[in-house]
Design a protein around this motif. Sequence first.
Motif, PDB file in Angstrom:
ATOM      1  N   LEU A   1      13.914   8.290  -0.535  1.00  0.00           N
ATOM      2  CA  LEU A   1      14.458   6.845  -0.692  1.00  0.00           C
ATOM      3  C   LEU A   1      14.013   5.938   0.216  1.00  0.00           C
ATOM      4  O   LEU A   1      14.180   4.831  -0.319  1.00  0.00           O
ATOM      5  CB  LEU A   1      16.063   7.354  -0.267  1.00  0.00           C
ATOM      6  N   ARG A   2      13.711   6.180   1.382  1.00  0.00           N
ATOM      7  CA  ARG A   2      12.693   5.207   2.040  1.00  0.00           C
ATOM      8  C   ARG A   2      11.745   4.408   1.481  1.00  0.00           C
ATOM      9  O   ARG A   2      11.577   3.083   1.372  1.00  0.00           O
ATOM     10  CB  ARG A   2      12.334   5.909   3.576  1.00  0.00           C
ATOM     11  N   SER A   3      10.773   5.205   0.808  1.00  0.00           N
ATOM     12  CA  SER A   3       9.944   4.645   0.066  1.00  0.00           C
ATOM     13  C   SER A   3      10.320   3.884  -1.232  1.00  0.00           C
ATOM     14  O   SER A   3       9.804   2.780  -1.481  1.00  0.00           O
ATOM     15  CB  SER A   3       8.780   5.788  -0.376  1.00  0.00           C
ATOM     16  N   ALA A   4      11.184   4.079  -1.961  1.00  0.00           N
ATOM     17  CA  ALA A   4      11.833   3.619  -3.102  1.00  0.00           C
ATOM     18  C   ALA A   4      12.338   2.174  -2.622  1.00  0.00           C
ATOM     19  O   ALA A   4      12.377   1.301  -3.335  1.00  0.00           O
ATOM     20  CB  ALA A   4      13.009   4.098  -3.648  1.00  0.00           C
ATOM     21  N   LEU A   5      13.014   2.084  -1.331  1.00  0.00           N
ATOM     22  CA  LEU A   5      13.536   0.916  -0.921  1.00  0.00           C
ATOM     23  C   LEU A   5      12.287  -0.062  -0.359  1.00  0.00           C
ATOM     24  O   LEU A   5      12.558  -1.046   0.147  1.00  0.00           O
ATOM     25  CB  LEU A   5      14.453   1.027   0.293  1.00  0.00           C
ATOM     26  N   GLY A   6      11.269   0.685  -0.368  1.00  0.00           N
ATOM     27  CA  GLY A   6       9.930  -0.199   0.363  1.00  0.00           C
ATOM     28  C   GLY A   6      10.365  -0.427   1.793  1.00  0.00           C
ATOM     29  O   GLY A   6       9.649  -1.491   2.291  1.00  0.00           O
ATOM     30  N   TRP A   7      10.880   0.500   2.365  1.00  0.00           N
ATOM     31  CA  TRP A   7      11.015   0.319   3.942  1.00  0.00           C
ATOM     32  C   TRP A   7       9.836   1.183   4.767  1.00  0.00           C
ATOM     33  O   TRP A   7       9.533   2.303   4.171  1.00  0.00           O
ATOM     34  CB  TRP A   7      12.174   0.852   4.307  1.00  0.00           C
ATOM     35  N   SER A   8       9.383   0.664   5.778  1.00  0.00           N
ATOM     36  CA  SER A   8       8.629   1.405   6.762  1.00  0.00           C
ATOM     37  C   SER A   8       9.447   2.297   7.569  1.00  0.00           C
ATOM     38  O   SER A   8      10.744   2.180   7.562  1.00  0.00           O
ATOM     39  CB  SER A   8       7.839   0.522   7.628  1.00  0.00           C
ATOM     40  N   LEU A   9       8.658   3.213   8.183  1.00  0.00           N
ATOM     41  CA  LEU A   9       9.570   4.202   9.278  1.00  0.00           C
ATOM     42  C   LEU A   9      10.327   3.089  10.229  1.00  0.00           C
ATOM     43  O   LEU A   9      11.445   3.403  10.561  1.00  0.00           O
ATOM     44  CB  LEU A   9       8.802   4.935  10.078  1.00  0.00           C
ATOM     45  N   ASP A  10       9.546   1.771  10.611  1.00  0.00           N
ATOM     46  CA  ASP A  10      10.374   1.043  11.586  1.00  0.00           C
ATOM     47  C   ASP A  10      11.418   0.383  10.954  1.00  0.00           C
ATOM     48  O   ASP A  10      12.650   0.085  11.511  1.00  0.00           O
ATOM     49  CB  ASP A  10       9.453  -0.036  11.996  1.00  0.00           C
ATOM     50  N   ASP A  11      11.577   0.130   9.578  1.00  0.00           N
ATOM     51  CA  ASP A  11      12.426  -0.463   9.016  1.00  0.00           C
ATOM     52  C   ASP A  11      13.757   0.573   9.048  1.00  0.00           C
ATOM     53  O   ASP A  11      15.069   0.031   9.320  1.00  0.00           O
ATOM     54  CB  ASP A  11      12.398  -0.732   7.553  1.00  0.00           C
TER      55      ASP A  11
END
Length: 204
Positions: free
Chosen positions: A19-29
């Motif tokens: 889900l994080r990757s699908a949103l284009g977010w980094s771990l920091d995000d």
Amino acid sequence: MTQEDSALDGLVRKRIRGLRSALGWSLDDLAARCYLSPSTLSRIETGHRRISLDQLSAIARALGTTLDQLVESDADDDVIIRPQHDMARGLTTWMLNRQPGVIVAKMRLTKPAPTSAKALKVHPGRDWFTVLSGAVTLVLGDRRIHVETGQAAEFSTMIPHAFGAHDGPAEILGILDQDGRRTHLRPRSKGDEGRSSAEEEAEG
């Protein structure tokens, strides 16, 4: 931890990362949005840290999902929709959603619409269906409406109503509320024969 629990634990971690990757977010995000450190989140995703309920809830909120959805099983029972047969009513039903509230169901009708006014149902709300194959007779009060393949019907369920196959089996896709589900999809027992819709609704 059992093997089943371990498999679900791994699935939850994959869901978080996916889900994080699908949103284009980094771990920091994601870490900033769920008030965790990036290193803690990284260890959670890779399985090097146990996940507390508070952390899981915060991660779910940040990802725009719910805790239930994040931890739901991936068993085949959650995928395969098996038909439910009611031979007495000439009805086969496939429940296409499992969430509470509005019900989506595919139905195969083999018996004609009733001719007796006592068989008509009344309940709060509205029903909707589209005919996938065959044809359906929709009874609304004193009206008998012919609904063909590719056509749809939408009506107030406070009007005494019923529906059935017209000249052979028919399949429909219906949207019903909880009252509609109880009225139209509840298996009919021998004791229901000849009962009024008010008596059946009172049983609830």
